[in-house]
Design a protein around this motif. Structure first.
Motif, PDB file in Angstrom:
ATOM      1  N   ILE A  27       2.569   4.706  -4.707  1.00 15.92           N
ATOM      2  CA  ILE A  27       2.453   4.338  -6.326  1.00 15.92           C
ATOM      3  C   ILE A  27       1.266   4.946  -6.936  1.00 15.92           C
ATOM      4  N   GLY A  28       1.541   5.728  -8.046  1.00 15.48           N
ATOM      5  CA  GLY A  28       0.365   6.230  -8.790  1.00 15.48           C
ATOM      6  C   GLY A  28      -0.492   5.134  -9.288  1.00 15.48           C
ATOM      7  N   GLY A  29      -0.077   4.053  -9.778  1.00 15.59           N
ATOM      8  CA  GLY A  29      -0.766   3.020 -10.525  1.00 15.59           C
ATOM      9  C   GLY A  29       0.323   1.840 -10.879  1.00 15.59           C
ATOM     10  N   ILE A  30      -0.127   0.532 -11.084  1.00 15.55           N
ATOM     11  CA  ILE A  30       0.858  -0.528 -11.060  1.00 15.55           C
ATOM     12  C   ILE A  30       0.096  -1.357 -12.219  1.00 15.55           C
ATOM     13  N   GLY A  31       1.028  -2.396 -12.466  1.00 10.73           N
ATOM     14  CA  GLY A  31       0.685  -3.146 -13.712  1.00 10.73           C
ATOM     15  C   GLY A  31       0.589  -4.732 -13.450  1.00 10.73           C
ATOM     16  N   ASN A  32       0.792  -4.874 -11.975  1.00 14.49           N
ATOM     17  CA  ASN A  32       0.694  -6.391 -11.567  1.00 14.49           C
ATOM     18  C   ASN A  32       1.018  -6.341  -9.891  1.00 14.49           C
ATOM     19  N   PHE A  33       0.302  -7.410  -9.206  1.00 15.83           N
ATOM     20  CA  PHE A  33       0.680  -7.499  -7.667  1.00 15.83           C
ATOM     21  C   PHE A  33       0.321  -8.914  -7.542  1.00 15.83           C
ATOM     22  N   LYS A  34       0.680  -9.460  -6.358  1.00 17.15           N
ATOM     23  CA  LYS A  34       0.269 -10.790  -5.893  1.00 17.15           C
ATOM     24  C   LYS A  34      -0.584 -10.749  -4.651  1.00 17.15           C
ATOM     25  N   GLN A  35      -0.273  -9.683  -3.837  1.00 16.06           N
ATOM     26  CA  GLN A  35      -1.424  -9.432  -2.763  1.00 16.06           C
ATOM     27  C   GLN A  35      -1.848  -8.084  -2.429  1.00 16.06           C
ATOM     28  N   VAL A  36      -2.974  -7.981  -2.128  1.00 17.55           N
ATOM     29  CA  VAL A  36      -3.551  -6.618  -1.894  1.00 17.55           C
ATOM     30  C   VAL A  36      -4.263  -6.558  -0.546  1.00 17.55           C
ATOM     31  N   ILE A  37      -4.160  -5.497   0.021  1.00 15.48           N
ATOM     32  CA  ILE A  37      -4.872  -5.451   1.365  1.00 15.48           C
ATOM     33  C   ILE A  37      -5.437  -3.797   1.383  1.00 15.48           C
ATOM     34  N   PRO A  38      -6.566  -3.502   1.448  1.00 10.43           N
ATOM     35  CA  PRO A  38      -7.201  -2.199   1.446  1.00 10.43           C
ATOM     36  C   PRO A  38      -6.836  -1.590   2.775  1.00 10.43           C
ATOM     37  N   VAL A  39      -6.408  -0.336   2.686  1.00 12.14           N
ATOM     38  CA  VAL A  39      -6.079   0.589   3.689  1.00 12.14           C
ATOM     39  C   VAL A  39      -7.014   1.789   4.007  1.00 12.14           C
ATOM     40  N   THR A  40      -7.367   2.336   3.083  1.00 10.25           N
ATOM     41  CA  THR A  40      -8.560   3.366   2.865  1.00 10.25           C
ATOM     42  C   THR A  40      -9.269   3.134   1.642  1.00 10.25           C
ATOM     43  N   ASN A  41     -10.495   3.903   1.356  1.00 10.09           N
ATOM     44  CA  ASN A  41     -10.989   3.879   0.142  1.00 10.09           C
ATOM     45  C   ASN A  41     -10.318   4.257  -1.051  1.00 10.09           C
ATOM     46  N   GLU A  42      -9.052   4.764  -0.545  1.00 14.82           N
ATOM     47  CA  GLU A  42      -8.261   5.482  -2.041  1.00 14.82           C
ATOM     48  C   GLU A  42      -6.965   4.813  -1.920  1.00 14.82           C
ATOM     49  N   ARG A  43      -6.537   3.828  -1.111  1.00 22.44           N
ATOM     50  CA  ARG A  43      -5.287   3.175  -0.999  1.00 22.44           C
ATOM     51  C   ARG A  43      -5.242   1.782  -0.679  1.00 22.44           C
ATOM     52  N   CYS A  44      -4.469   1.280  -1.325  1.00 19.50           N
ATOM     53  CA  CYS A  44      -4.297  -0.263  -0.957  1.00 19.50           C
ATOM     54  C   CYS A  44      -2.614  -0.577  -0.606  1.00 19.50           C
ATOM     55  N   TRP A  45      -2.429  -1.519   0.260  1.00 23.14           N
ATOM     56  CA  TRP A  45      -1.099  -2.120   0.708  1.00 23.14           C
ATOM     57  C   TRP A  45      -0.948  -3.056  -0.739  1.00 23.14           C
ATOM     58  N   ILE A  46       0.507  -3.210  -1.277  1.00 22.08           N
ATOM     59  CA  ILE A  46       0.647  -4.287  -2.036  1.00 22.08           C
ATOM     60  C   ILE A  46       1.944  -5.147  -1.791  1.00 22.08           C
ATOM     61  N   ASP A  47       2.188  -6.253  -2.085  1.00 19.77           N
ATOM     62  CA  ASP A  47       3.373  -6.784  -1.850  1.00 19.77           C
ATOM     63  C   ASP A  47       4.699  -6.635  -2.723  1.00 19.77           C
ATOM     64  N   VAL A  48       4.315  -6.726  -3.925  1.00 20.44           N
ATOM     65  CA  VAL A  48       5.225  -6.654  -5.124  1.00 20.44           C
ATOM     66  C   VAL A  48       4.434  -5.887  -6.262  1.00 20.44           C
ATOM     67  N   PHE A  49       5.029  -5.119  -7.149  1.00 19.69           N
ATOM     68  CA  PHE A  49       4.081  -4.599  -7.951  1.00 19.69           C
ATOM     69  C   PHE A  49       5.109  -4.377  -9.249  1.00 19.69           C
ATOM     70  N   TRP A  50       4.350  -4.098 -10.521  1.00 18.10           N
ATOM     71  CA  TRP A  50       5.205  -3.827 -11.721  1.00 18.10           C
ATOM     72  C   TRP A  50       4.753  -2.335 -12.216  1.00 18.10           C
ATOM     73  N   ALA A  51       5.687  -1.501 -12.726  1.00 17.64           N
ATOM     74  CA  ALA A  51       5.740   0.018 -13.270  1.00 17.64           C
ATOM     75  C   ALA A  51       6.264   0.799 -12.312  1.00 17.64           C
ATOM     76  N   THR A  52       6.959   1.853 -12.429  1.00 16.13           N
ATOM     77  CA  THR A  52       7.423   2.980 -11.809  1.00 16.13           C
ATOM     78  C   THR A  52       7.223   4.270 -12.494  1.00 16.13           C
ATOM     79  N   GLN A  53       6.257   4.408 -13.122  1.00 20.03           N
ATOM     80  CA  GLN A  53       6.130   5.833 -13.784  1.00 20.03           C
ATOM     81  C   GLN A  53       5.600   6.804 -12.830  1.00 20.03           C
ATOM     82  N   PHE A  54       5.078   6.644 -11.730  1.00 24.18           N
ATOM     83  CA  PHE A  54       5.006   7.515 -10.693  1.00 24.18           C
ATOM     84  C   PHE A  54       5.337   6.858  -9.184  1.00 24.18           C
ATOM     85  N   LEU A  55       6.285   7.333  -8.555  1.00 21.07           N
ATOM     86  CA  LEU A  55       6.521   6.836  -7.504  1.00 21.07           C
ATOM     87  C   LEU A  55       6.780   8.074  -6.368  1.00 21.07           C
TER      88      LEU A  55
END
Length: 420
Positions: free
Chosen positions: A306-334
């Motif tokens: 996802i290009g960018g989100i408006g909310n989440f509950k849990q985040v885990i960094p994967v690299t310096n440019e990308r994170c894993w998230i459990d849930v998200f808001w916003a679908t403007q760039f998938l």
């Protein structure tokens, strides 16, 4: 032999209680010399969080400067688990204190965004379950002065849990299982992350099928989105007329399904991008970053990027440019991968569907660019109507970025950012 520190402990007992819960709670501390227990009978009742807050304020106000730098407050629902040890509790208190904690809890029936900072200790953004809570002196003044506007308390959670609420065993068990799953997921990304061998030659001349959802009557949005992609030859752009539905959120999901069906029929579409017409690139976007993260995310088994989100509950960094998230808001760039086209299409939905919630539910490995490469442009109105919560507000992405940045700061401090 060093004496065990005696922990100032106040056990809140509901003065209106008639079933003996208070006595049962006090019995939990019987024979445990590490606790200096004071029963506090609260006749105003303890049925709500506000009742417990007022009782906590009253207790904290009695703590003298000569007492240790922390106090333990339990309510009459507290029960120790088999994981409890005096040494473990005292070690956790010391570790939390050194890490600047305001609050340490022995167990939670729910939490948001947990980050492991020590072997048996997690930083958490929020939690529920105040049946066994250590308050540190740096928070005493805030509590007594009823500074309810303060939102930056530093909160820690012990794991395994040493305390549960009577009658809430399943909720606490679920929270513990969630923490265990997060630890396993972190370990998975540690083993799959590696030094990137992707070069510009790997995507030279490649353009990604990019489908933009637009209601035909929204001319200003169409003009905006065409400007966003102007001159970017890495995108093979197609404007897809949005499906009409009296519930905008359902129309959006039907539009996403229509795009997936088109892509499924096109054997060359191994990966696609779906955009809404309010997508807007940020200054963090680059062609190199896009392709590198798409290729790496797919190697790691991502279902969605996802290009960018408006909310989440849990985040885990994967690299310096990308994170894993459990849930998200916003679908403007998938970014969606071919292996998941059919799976998504096979999922049943009804008129309560919202695309971000549904994708959050059915897909496990969801990742987001961070810093965001995409946000939503505010047109002053939304085409996604009848949501339970209004999500299309100007500062939603900014607030979410602040939360992620804080979380990643905690990870960096604990050397939990994975090697690239």
């Amino acid at each position: 032999m060093q004496d065990i520190i005696r922990i100032p402990t106040f056990v809140l007992i509901d003065g209106n209680d008639a079933d003996g819960r208070g006595q049962n709670a006090l019995a939990e501390f019987s024979g445990r010399e590490e606790f200096d227990v004071t029963p506090v009978v609260w006749h105003d009742g303890l049925s709500t969080l506000e009742d417990k807050r007022r009782a906590t304020v009253a207790i904290i106000a009695t703590i003298s400067d000569s007492d240790p730098g922390f106090v333990l407050i339990c309510d009459d629902s507290h029960r120790f688990t088999p994981a409890y040890t005096a040494a473990g509790l005292l070690a956790s208190i010391r570790a939390a204190q050194e890490a600047g904690a305001d609050v340490l809890t022995g167990g939670a029936n729910s939490f948001v965004n947990a980050i492991r900072i020590a072997e048996y200790l997690y930083w958490v953004e929020r939690f529920k379950g105040f049946q066994f809570t250590v308050y540190f002196r740096k928070l005493f003044g805030v509590i007594v002065n009823a500074d309810t506007d303060r939102k930056d308390e530093v909160k820690f959670l012990m794991h395994p849990f040493i305390s549960v609420q009577q009658g809430q065993d399943s909720a606490f068990r679920h929270s513990e299982e969630k923490l265990t799953s997060l630890s396993r997921l972190k370990e998975h990304f540690q083993t799959t992350s590696s030094v990137s061998d992707i070069t510009a030659g790997d995507y030279e001349g490649v353009s990604i099928p990019t489908y933009v959802i637009n209601l035909p009557e929204r001319h200003e949005r169409r003009q905006h989105i065409l400007q966003q992609f102007a001159g970017r030859d890495e995108f093979d752009l197609t404007i897809v007329p949005a499906c009409s539905h009296q519930i905008g959120a359902v129309g959006l999901w039907q539009s996403i399904r229509k795009i997936l069906e088109i892509a499924l029929d096109n054997d060359e579409d191994d990966v696609i991008i779906i955009c809404e017409d309010d997508h807007e690139f940020t200054d963090n976007y680059s062609k190199e970053k896009l392709f590198r993260n798409i290729l790496e995310a797919r190697r790691q088994g991502a279902n969605l990027l996802i290009g960018g989100i408006g909310n989440f509950k849990q985040v885990i960094p994967v690299t310096n440019e990308r994170c894993w998230i459990d849930v998200f808001w916003a679908t403007q760039f998938l970014v969606i991968f071919r292996d998941d086209f059919r799976y998504i299409l096979d999922q049943q939905f009804d008129d309560t569907v919202t695309a971000d919630d549904f994708l959050s539910e059915i897909l496990t490995h969801k990742m987001v660019f961070f810093p965001f490469i995409s946000v939503q442009k505010d047109f002053g109105y939304s085409d996604i109507s009848q949501r339970t919560v209004v999500r299309e507000v100007p500062d939603t992405f900014e607030k979410c970025e602040i939360r992620i940045k804080k979380s990643l700061h905690i990870h960096h401090q604990q050397d939990f950012v994975f090697p690239l």
